[in-house]
Design an enzyme around this catalytic site. Structure first.
Site, mmCIF file in Angstrom:
data_model
loop_
_atom_site.group_PDB
_atom_site.id
_atom_site.type_symbol
_atom_site.label_atom_id
_atom_site.label_comp_id
_atom_site.label_asym_id
_atom_site.label_seq_id
_atom_site.Cartn_x
_atom_site.Cartn_y
_atom_site.Cartn_z
ATOM 1 N N ASP A 84 0.862 -1.187 0.000
ATOM 2 C CA ASP A 84 0.000 0.000 0.000
ATOM 3 C C ASP A 84 0.895 1.233 0.000
ATOM 4 O O ASP A 84 2.123 1.117 -0.092
ATOM 5 C CB ASP A 84 -0.972 -0.026 1.204
ATOM 6 N N GLU A 108 -9.785 3.224 -5.067
ATOM 7 C CA GLU A 108 -9.357 4.566 -4.659
ATOM 8 C C GLU A 108 -8.136 5.039 -5.454
ATOM 9 O O GLU A 108 -7.071 5.275 -4.883
ATOM 10 C CB GLU A 108 -9.055 4.576 -3.152
ATOM 11 N N HIS A 157 -2.775 3.375 -4.569
ATOM 12 C CA HIS A 157 -2.239 2.782 -3.332
ATOM 13 C C HIS A 157 -0.855 2.192 -3.572
ATOM 14 O O HIS A 157 -0.534 1.115 -3.059
ATOM 15 C CB HIS A 157 -3.200 1.719 -2.775
HETATM 16 C C1 ACM Z 1 -11.107 -0.065 0.318
HETATM 17 O O1 ACM Z 1 -11.661 -0.071 1.428
HETATM 18 N N1 ACM Z 1 -10.396 0.966 -0.075
HETATM 19 C C2 ACM Z 1 -11.219 -1.194 -0.577
#
Ligand code: ACM
Length: 509
Positions: free
Chosen positions: A179, A313, A249
């Site tokens: 991440d 995201e 991410h």
């Molecule tokens: C997430 O909770 N960003 C998959």
């Protein structure tokens, strides 16, 4: 004598269980008769019972406890089992080894709770109540995700985490390995991923603002450790599904290798904030070389048929500002840089499909992932239904029912957790993974559900377990047993907590 109910009811609840008078006692004379192919179940039974009971359970052709693999059995599917306990013998049967492994966990739950202790317990009669049990899960995907990117956990803890999943017949351990705040898996061709990307200088102390703890945080697994985790999980019938996040991410990767980003001249730190980061991977060919190389190593280590490549995201601001990314979108015939997201995932997904693996992605809308993706729907329950209608296989894990990083209550005693919500035990128990409005075809596309634990605010094993238990018990029950009433579930949970206590789980009270 009237039939005696088991001393603590089973969790998850078996499909059919009839308890009878009498009991079978395991002692130092007990032998296992193991049919060809059933050895892994015998091994697991010995491994699980040895610490508390010290029972050797050696093999013998006339053993009283029979573990039988019978590929001709029907009606048990890939994970079901039958268990018959009489006063003089025990018969555990399944069509698959995995079914036997599930049955071993049931045997373990039927023993006195002291059998779960990590240290020797003397003077306990190791009795099993006489019973006829037939048990088949309702859903094939019953998962739990742990984020080891935000806070790294050592292998020793992951092994325990898997042991606890196995007790609850959870069958997928989704390991969130990368991440913005950390990259935890070594990749031989890109050593800086862990050397640089595995460490951050400090961490934000709350969800907003500019306060930091001033403490460096880092860690990475060795390849041998990850192989050991996969083997440990497989011996318990659990698949480890790794997740490598892209194209968002990915700040830790870009910090390690700036040329993978959209502005190669820029050096970034591994992110020290929480939230959604603007940094994304670039869309030039070297990035796809990188993704392929990383995923080849991932496939070497993880035999899981499913590989998760994130997709959630992902701000498109960097692509919109980048002349190279805009040109790439034009060359690919896309309407604009925002469409690079689906295009990127499609390319990587196709690579995985050609290698015989199945790509999994987070659904942001239910309709944006390429065709061959299995969709993990998290934002909105409607997305799960939309994706199933489009023909995707779906894991329905709506955050309001399955995100265990949210606190369980809004009470003043609750330690701070992920802000913005509360996920109560009843919310988890009430979550039906198969949407009520689904047609039979769409319902068949719902593989199951998953719990998720993002670890921005859960740095230690104790916190992880406090957040996970007993809420994961509700998800396990719902996904294995199907709908159960709250009264039935909560009364079984009251007994089951004695097991969690014997295992020294630092559960929510
Ligand atoms: C997430 O909770 N960003 C998959």
């Amino acid at each position: 004598m009237p039939p005696s109910p088991p001393r603590t009811p089973l969790l998850p609840r078996p499909t059919k269980a009839r308890f009878k008078a009498g009991q079978f006692t395991l002692d130092s004379d007990t032998r296992l008769r193991v049919t060809p192919g059933a050895e892994p179940a015998a091994q697991l039974l010995r491994t699980l019972l040895a610490p508390a009971t010290g029972l050797p359970l050696p093999p013998a052709a006339d053993g009283q406890v029979v573990l039988a693999l019978d590929t001709a059995l029907t009606g048990l599917g890939g994970e079901g089992y039958g268990l018959t306990i009489g006063p003089r013998s025990v018969l555990l049967r399944a069509r698959t080894v995995t079914g036997l492994l599930r049955g071993v966990q049931t045997v373990r739950q039927l023993l006195p709770v002291q059998a779960l202790s990590a240290s020797p317990r003397h003077g306990v009669p190791w009795t099993l109540p006489c019973a006829d049990i037939t048990d088949v899960p309702r859903l094939p995907w019953r998962g739990a995700m742990l984020d080891v990117a935000r806070h790294f956990q050592p292998l020793s803890y992951l092994l325990r985490y898997v042991d606890l999943l196995a007790l609850h017949k959870i069958n997928v351990f989704h390991l969130h390995l990368t991440d913005d705040q950390g990259w935890r898996m070594p990749v031989a061709a890109y050593p800086k991923l862990t050397e640089i990307g595995g460490h951050r200088s400090r961490s934000m102390t709350g969800p907003t603002g500019d306060r930091y703890d001033g403490t460096p945080h880092g860690g990475a697994y060795t390849r041998a450790e990850l192989v050991r985790l996969v083997d440990h999980a497989a011996a318990r019938g659990i698949t480890v599904m790794p997740e490598i996040e892209m194209p968002g991410h990915a700040r830790a990767a870009v910090a390690a290798y700036p040329h993978l980003g959209n502005r190669p001249e820029r050096t970034l730190d591994v992110w020290t904030r929480w939230g959604v980061c603007d940094t994304t991977l670039g869309v030039h060919e070297e990035v796809f070389d990188f993704c392929r190389t990383v995923l080849e190593e991932v496939m070497d280590v993880f035999p899981s048929p499913y590989l998760h490549i994130g997709g959630d995201e992902c701000p498109t601001t960097e692509w919109e500002r980048s002349p190279a990314a805009r040109a790439r979108a034009r060359e690919a015939g896309l309407p604009g840089p925002a469409a690079l997201h689906g295009w990127f995932l499609g390319r990587v997904g196709t690579f995985l499909t050609r290698q015989g693996r199945r790509p999994v992605g987070w659904a942001e809308t239910g309709t944006e992932l390429p065709e061959d993706f299995t969709v993990m729907a998290w934002r909105d329950p409607a997305h799960a239904l939309e994706a199933a209608r489009r023909g995707h296989d779906v894991i329905n894990s709506h955050h309001r029912a399955t995100y265990l990083d949210y606190p369980r209550s809004a009470g003043p005693d609750e330690p701070p957790g992920q802000p913005g919500g509360v996920v109560g035990l009843r919310d988890v128990h009430g979550h039906d993974p198969v949407p009520g409005a689904a047609s039979p075809e769409a319902a068949a596309r719902v593989l199951g559900t998953q719990a998720h634990l993002w670890t921005e605010y859960a740095a230690t094993p104790a916190r992880i377990e406090y957040l996970t238990y007993p809420r994961l018990c509700a998800l396990a029950d719902r996904s294995w047993s199907g709908p159960t009433t709250w009264t039935d579930f909560s009364s079984r949970l009251a007994g089951h907590t004695a097991r969690l206590d014997a295992l020294e789980v630092s559960r929510h009270p």
